[in-house]
Scaffold this motif. Structure first.
Motif, PDB file in Angstrom:
ATOM      1  N   PHE A   8       0.855  -1.184   0.000  1.00  0.00           N
ATOM      2  CA  PHE A   8       0.000   0.000   0.000  1.00  0.00           C
ATOM      3  C   PHE A   8       0.890   1.232   0.000  1.00  0.00           C
ATOM      4  CE2 PHE A   8      -2.577   3.368   1.768  1.00  0.00           C
ATOM      5  CZ  PHE A   8      -3.804   3.173   1.144  1.00  0.00           C
ATOM      6  N   ASP A   9       0.707   2.096  -0.996  1.00  0.00           N
ATOM      7  CA  ASP A   9       1.449   3.344  -1.083  1.00  0.00           C
ATOM      8  C   ASP A   9       0.505   4.493  -0.769  1.00  0.00           C
ATOM      9  OD1 ASP A   9       3.617   1.860  -1.889  1.00  0.00           O
ATOM     10  OD2 ASP A   9       3.397   2.335  -4.020  1.00  0.00           O
ATOM     11  N   ASN A  10       0.688   5.082   0.414  1.00  0.00           N
ATOM     12  CA  ASN A  10      -0.137   6.201   0.827  1.00  0.00           C
ATOM     13  C   ASN A  10       0.429   7.470   0.197  1.00  0.00           C
ATOM     14  OD1 ASN A  10      -2.003   7.775   2.258  1.00  0.00           O
ATOM     15  ND2 ASN A  10      -0.579   8.065   3.949  1.00  0.00           N
ATOM     16  N   ARG A  11      -0.373   8.214  -0.535  1.00  0.00           N
ATOM     17  CA  ARG A  11       0.110   9.413  -1.230  1.00  0.00           C
ATOM     18  C   ARG A  11      -0.551  10.681  -0.711  1.00  0.00           C
ATOM     19  NH1 ARG A  11       4.633   8.009  -3.927  1.00  0.00           N
ATOM     20  NH2 ARG A  11       4.349   5.961  -4.821  1.00  0.00           N
ATOM     21  N   THR A  12      -1.292  10.566   0.377  1.00  0.00           N
ATOM     22  CA  THR A  12      -2.050  11.713   0.882  1.00  0.00           C
ATOM     23  C   THR A  12      -2.093  11.645   2.403  1.00  0.00           C
ATOM     24  OG1 THR A  12      -4.168  12.864   0.660  1.00  0.00           O
ATOM     25  CG2 THR A  12      -4.248  10.461   0.641  1.00  0.00           C
ATOM     26  N   THR A  13      -3.137  12.170   3.013  1.00  0.00           N
ATOM     27  CA  THR A  13      -3.358  12.005   4.444  1.00  0.00           C
ATOM     28  C   THR A  13      -4.364  10.880   4.632  1.00  0.00           C
ATOM     29  OG1 THR A  13      -2.910  14.313   4.928  1.00  0.00           O
ATOM     30  CG2 THR A  13      -4.193  13.092   6.560  1.00  0.00           C
ATOM     31  N   MET A  14      -3.930   9.855   5.350  1.00  0.00           N
ATOM     32  CA  MET A  14      -4.795   8.704   5.609  1.00  0.00           C
ATOM     33  C   MET A  14      -4.981   8.586   7.108  1.00  0.00           C
ATOM     34  SD  MET A  14      -4.148   4.797   4.507  1.00  0.00           S
ATOM     35  CE  MET A  14      -5.151   3.461   5.096  1.00  0.00           C
ATOM     36  N   THR A  15      -6.228   8.566   7.555  1.00  0.00           N
ATOM     37  CA  THR A  15      -6.542   8.438   8.970  1.00  0.00           C
ATOM     38  C   THR A  15      -7.148   7.068   9.224  1.00  0.00           C
ATOM     39  OG1 THR A  15      -6.932  10.806   9.185  1.00  0.00           O
ATOM     40  CG2 THR A  15      -7.875   9.392  10.894  1.00  0.00           C
ATOM     41  N   ILE A  16      -6.542   6.359  10.179  1.00  0.00           N
ATOM     42  CA  ILE A  16      -7.084   5.067  10.597  1.00  0.00           C
ATOM     43  C   ILE A  16      -7.645   5.266  11.991  1.00  0.00           C
ATOM     44  CG2 ILE A  16      -6.574   2.663  11.137  1.00  0.00           C
ATOM     45  CD1 ILE A  16      -4.356   2.810   9.026  1.00  0.00           C
ATOM     46  N   ASN A  17      -8.977   5.226  12.092  1.00  0.00           N
ATOM     47  CA  ASN A  17      -9.646   5.422  13.372  1.00  0.00           C
ATOM     48  C   ASN A  17      -9.663   4.127  14.164  1.00  0.00           C
ATOM     49  OD1 ASN A  17     -10.449   8.218  13.224  1.00  0.00           O
ATOM     50  ND2 ASN A  17     -11.796   7.575  11.555  1.00  0.00           N
ATOM     51  N   ALA A  18     -10.140   4.227  15.379  1.00  0.00           N
ATOM     52  CA  ALA A  18     -10.208   3.088  16.288  1.00  0.00           C
ATOM     53  C   ALA A  18     -10.703   1.845  15.562  1.00  0.00           C
ATOM     54  CB  ALA A  18     -11.116   3.421  17.447  1.00  0.00           C
ATOM     55  N   GLY A  19     -10.053   0.752  15.817  1.00  0.00           N
ATOM     56  CA  GLY A  19     -10.345  -0.511  15.150  1.00  0.00           C
ATOM     57  C   GLY A  19      -9.048  -1.054  14.603  1.00  0.00           C
TER      58      GLY A  19
END
Length: 186
Positions: A8-19
């Motif tokens: 997985f190539d993240n190219r932006t802002t990625m938010t991983i919430n609870a879980g």
């Protein structure tokens, strides 16, 4: 549970919430990208297999959040920031073999960096690496080796517990890199 099976190539802002989340094929967070991990009242895990390369920013906030890197190394060439963001309780944990060429900053929480893998673990703070304990407390444990050729800063009234061998310890003298310790170093 959210699972990404390939790199997985993240190219932006990625938010991983609870879980819980899983990156089975590895994770690349390039320069300019932000990976924000938000914990909650339960223990939340973000698992990355096959290594994680960070050239951007990893922001670990909330409480009871664990970033776990299995089967590879966390190569940090950017910034990892650990902070409370309104959630003072709980612990933030990074479980990985770490090659730190950038900065890891603990702003104001309890941070545990631990190796729980079967192979001997390592934390290598290179000549360009900085490890800053500005607030909260810090524990580094279960590693076969901690090598510092960069800078370790422990602020006044803070505690850094390193319960592993230091490669750059000659007798009772710290060698290599810079240690700016105003708090407690055990």
């Amino acid at each position: 549970l959210t699972t990404f099976n390939s790199q997985f190539d993240n190219r932006t802002t990625m938010t991983i919430n609870a879980g819980n989340s899983s990156f089975a094929g590895g994770l690349l967070n390039p320069a300019g990208a932000t990976l924000r991990l938000i914990g909650d009242n339960n223990f939340t895990f973000t698992n990355v297999n096959n290594g994680l390369t960070n050239q951007g920013t990893i922001d670990i906030v909330g409480k009871n959040m664990t970033l776990q890197v299995n089967g590879g190394t966390l190569v940090n060439q950017g910034a990892i920031v650990v902070r409370r963001d309104g959630n003072p309780d709980g612990q933030r944990t990074i479980t990985a073999n770490i090659q730190n060429e950038g900065s890891i900053t603990n702003e104001d929480v309890t941070l545990l960096i631990v190796n729980r893998g079967t192979a001997p673990g390592f934390f290598n703070n290179t000549s360009t690496g900085t490890l800053s304990i500005l607030g909260g407390n810090f524990t580094l444990s279960d590693y076969n080796d901690f090598t510092n050729n960069g800078t370790v800063t422990v602020a006044s009234s803070r505690t850094a517990v390193i319960s592993t061998s230091l490669t750059n310890l000659a007798g009772t003298t710290l060698t290599g890199g810079t240690y700016d310790i105003a708090g407690t170093f055990q």
